[in-house]
Write an enzyme that holds these catalytic residues in place. Structure first.
Site, mmCIF file in Angstrom:
data_model
loop_
_atom_site.group_PDB
_atom_site.id
_atom_site.type_symbol
_atom_site.label_atom_id
_atom_site.label_comp_id
_atom_site.label_asym_id
_atom_site.label_seq_id
_atom_site.Cartn_x
_atom_site.Cartn_y
_atom_site.Cartn_z
ATOM 1 N N TYR A 1 -40.164 -30.421 68.981
ATOM 2 C CA TYR A 1 -40.179 -28.951 68.876
ATOM 3 C C TYR A 1 -38.781 -28.388 69.077
ATOM 4 C CZ TYR A 1 -40.476 -24.148 70.647
ATOM 5 O OH TYR A 1 -40.263 -22.808 70.871
ATOM 6 N N THR B 1 -51.851 -19.728 60.828
ATOM 7 C CA THR B 1 -52.181 -21.097 61.241
ATOM 8 C C THR B 1 -53.174 -20.959 62.399
ATOM 9 O OG1 THR B 1 -50.513 -21.192 62.987
ATOM 10 C CG2 THR B 1 -49.794 -21.822 60.753
ATOM 11 N N LEU C 1 -49.888 -23.397 79.172
ATOM 12 C CA LEU C 1 -50.296 -23.568 80.571
ATOM 13 C C LEU C 1 -51.120 -22.411 81.159
ATOM 14 C CD1 LEU C 1 -49.871 -25.434 83.159
ATOM 15 C CD2 LEU C 1 -48.107 -23.792 83.781
ATOM 16 N N LEU D 1 -39.965 -14.794 63.898
ATOM 17 C CA LEU D 1 -40.616 -15.494 65.017
ATOM 18 C C LEU D 1 -41.528 -16.626 64.558
ATOM 19 C CD1 LEU D 1 -40.961 -12.084 65.909
ATOM 20 C CD2 LEU D 1 -41.160 -13.342 68.035
ATOM 21 N N THR E 1 -35.451 -20.396 71.462
ATOM 22 C CA THR E 1 -35.940 -20.778 72.787
ATOM 23 C C THR E 1 -34.840 -21.384 73.650
ATOM 24 O OG1 THR E 1 -37.403 -22.378 73.867
ATOM 25 C CG2 THR E 1 -36.667 -22.960 71.692
ATOM 26 N N ASP E 2 -35.045 -21.343 74.962
ATOM 27 C CA ASP E 2 -34.090 -22.006 75.868
ATOM 28 C C ASP E 2 -34.176 -23.534 75.771
ATOM 29 O OD1 ASP E 2 -36.559 -22.355 77.127
ATOM 30 O OD2 ASP E 2 -35.944 -21.487 79.053
ATOM 31 N N GLU E 3 -35.259 -24.046 75.158
ATOM 32 C CA GLU E 3 -35.443 -25.508 75.120
ATOM 33 C C GLU E 3 -34.376 -26.209 74.281
ATOM 34 O OE1 GLU E 3 -39.383 -27.016 74.678
ATOM 35 O OE2 GLU E 3 -40.278 -25.346 75.754
ATOM 36 N N LYS F 1 -36.208 -26.371 66.526
ATOM 37 C CA LYS F 1 -35.687 -25.019 66.793
ATOM 38 C C LYS F 1 -34.151 -25.044 66.805
ATOM 39 C CE LYS F 1 -37.590 -21.655 67.658
ATOM 40 N NZ LYS F 1 -38.136 -20.565 66.776
#
Ligand code: NAD
Ligand code: DAU
Length: 379
Positions: free
Chosen positions: A185, A40, A225, A85, A137-139, A189
């Site tokens: 997102y 992608t 970022l 991943l 992920t921690d999100e 996940k």
């Protein structure tokens, strides 16, 4: 050639995946590493130039949502391990286009799980010696409160912790923290994590899930970022800081995440979850100032002169306030320890982007997408 293990790594042309592929290809020459990536916008084969000719490495351009292809690859290569991943990974994109995130992250993960289930269950030994390792992920845990905006001395540290050892609250995400995702997102996940655990609980598939904090380092796509800001500072473009810049993220050098994945793949306990992070919390505005000073110094500019590029812009919708990972289980049970302190890691990272302007220019111009055609298409 007969290999000791045949491992599919999905998303290996992306940021973290490329570091995991490189580590495994170089360290385990008796393993066959099959990198499955759709390429992608986030996939870049130039990230793997240094290992692409190795005899234990194969690249396959394929979509993880293509069930027949995933099934065929597992059979053809006698796959016994999957490190997954591949994902859509950028929160801002998920806010604009949640469907793509549900498709890749949820349906793609489910497709891989079902293909692995069919293949492994067809073998005489079944699930013995197999592993489906899902990178998350921690999100998924949601957001922590920022109860101490000025920062406390952190109660925990690792070698990755910054010299300033700050924590911006007294709570941390542990493996027991209830899932509470906020963005499309993180919702996608979280859903994929649930499917992985469901395949263990329902069918007995050997699975492991890990949840890591924000990664930084070479080869990150410059929509995130740190690489975005390094490139903007270099070109003296505005630095769009969301809201007041007070959100807190917990930063880990990408090679230390890859080393954790290696350790967990080999020594982790089936059906377990491990949190990965270095106890290295930063307010966005503070990390941005570190990046500005470092870029200025390395470019021979007056240190801090580019602070004027900081531009406060409208906040991200639903912007999670604070992430902070408690990784003590991984340290205690598997002896993981990051290798780099934040100050070294950020210096190394800024230097890498400044030294690899051609990589950055190829990504920002779109030329990187021609690499597959020149290297692989007619093979
Ligand atoms: P990335 O966006 O840099 O790379 C994703 C890769 O997946 C790309 O190479 C892309 O081409 C590939 N891909 C996307 N859709 C695909 C599909 N349908 N089929 C095959 N390949 C596909 O992402 P990243 O930052 O390297 O993150 C990798 C994984 O780690 C993700 O699962 C992400 O959720 C997780 N993670 C990332 C971070 C972070 O800070 N970046 C932290 C914790 C966990
Ligand atoms: O916590 C792990 C997650 O870290 C991963 O699961 C994601 O895949 C990864 O993208 C990252 O998510 P973030 O949203 O935290 O990363 P991002 O680099 O997009 O943003 C970091 C912080 O900086 C966040 O608080 C938003 C802010 N930001 C970001 C950008 C791109 C800005 O202020 N301005 C910007 O232009």
């Amino acid at each position: 050639m007969d290999f000791k293990r045949n491992i599919i790594i999905t998303g290996g042309a992306g940021f973290i995946g490329s570091h995991v592929v490189r580590l495994f290809v170089n360290k385990y020459q008796d393993y066959h590493i099959i990198n499955v990536d759709k390429l992608t916008y986030a996939g870049n084969l130039a990230n793997l130039k240094d290992i692409e000719q190795q005899p234990n490495y194969t690249f396959v351009k394929a979509d993880i949502c293509d069930f027949d292809k995933m099934q065929q690859l597992m059979q053809e290569h006698h796959v016994d391990g999957i490190i997954h991943l591949a994902a859509e990974s950028h929160v801002d994109r998920s806010i604009k286009d949640p469907f793509t995130f549900a498709h890749t992250n949820v349906i793609g993960t489910l497709t891989l799980l079902q293909a692995a289930k069919n293949y492994w269950e067809s073998l005489p030994e079944g699930y013995k010696g197999k592993l489906f390792y899902h990178i998350s992920t921690d999100e998924v845990y949601g957001a922590l409160e920022l109860t101490h905006p000025e920062g406390l001395e952190s109660p925990f540290t690792t070698k990755a912790s910054s010299e300033h050892h700050h924590a911006y609250g007294t709570t941390f995400f542990t493996e027991e923290t209830k899932y509470n995702p906020h963005s499309p997102y993180s919702a996608s996940k979280a859903s994929s994590d649930h499917f992985v655990r469901a395949f263990h609980d329902t069918y007995g598939m050997p699975t492991i899930v890990t949840n890591c904090s924000n990664n930084y380092g070479p080869y990150q796509f410059p929509e995130k970022l740190i690489p975005l800001f390094i490139n903007n500072i270099r070109h003296r473009k505005p630095l769009p800081v969301y809201g007041k810049g007070e959100n807190v993220r917990d930063w880990l050098f990408v090679e230390d995440h890859a080393r954790a994945i290696d350790l967990i793949f080999h020594k982790g306990k089936i059906a377990e979850t491990y949190n990965i992070g270095g106890f290295n919390e930063w307010k966005n505005i503070d990390i941005i100032k570190v990046v500005i000073r470092t870029v200025d110094r390395l470019l021979g500019r007056k240190e801090g002169e580019d602070m004027q590029l900081i531009t406060y812009v409208t906040d991200r919708k639903g912007h999670d306030m604070r992430y902070a990972i408690d990784s003590r289980k991984l340290q205690r049970e598997l002896g993981w320890e990051p290798s780099l302190q934040f100050e070294e890691g950020i210096e190394k990272t800024v230097r890498w982007y400044l030294d690899n302007q051609e990589w950055m220019d190829n990504v920002t111009s779109g030329d990187y997408q021609k690499y597959y055609d020149s290297m692989y298409k007619n093979r």
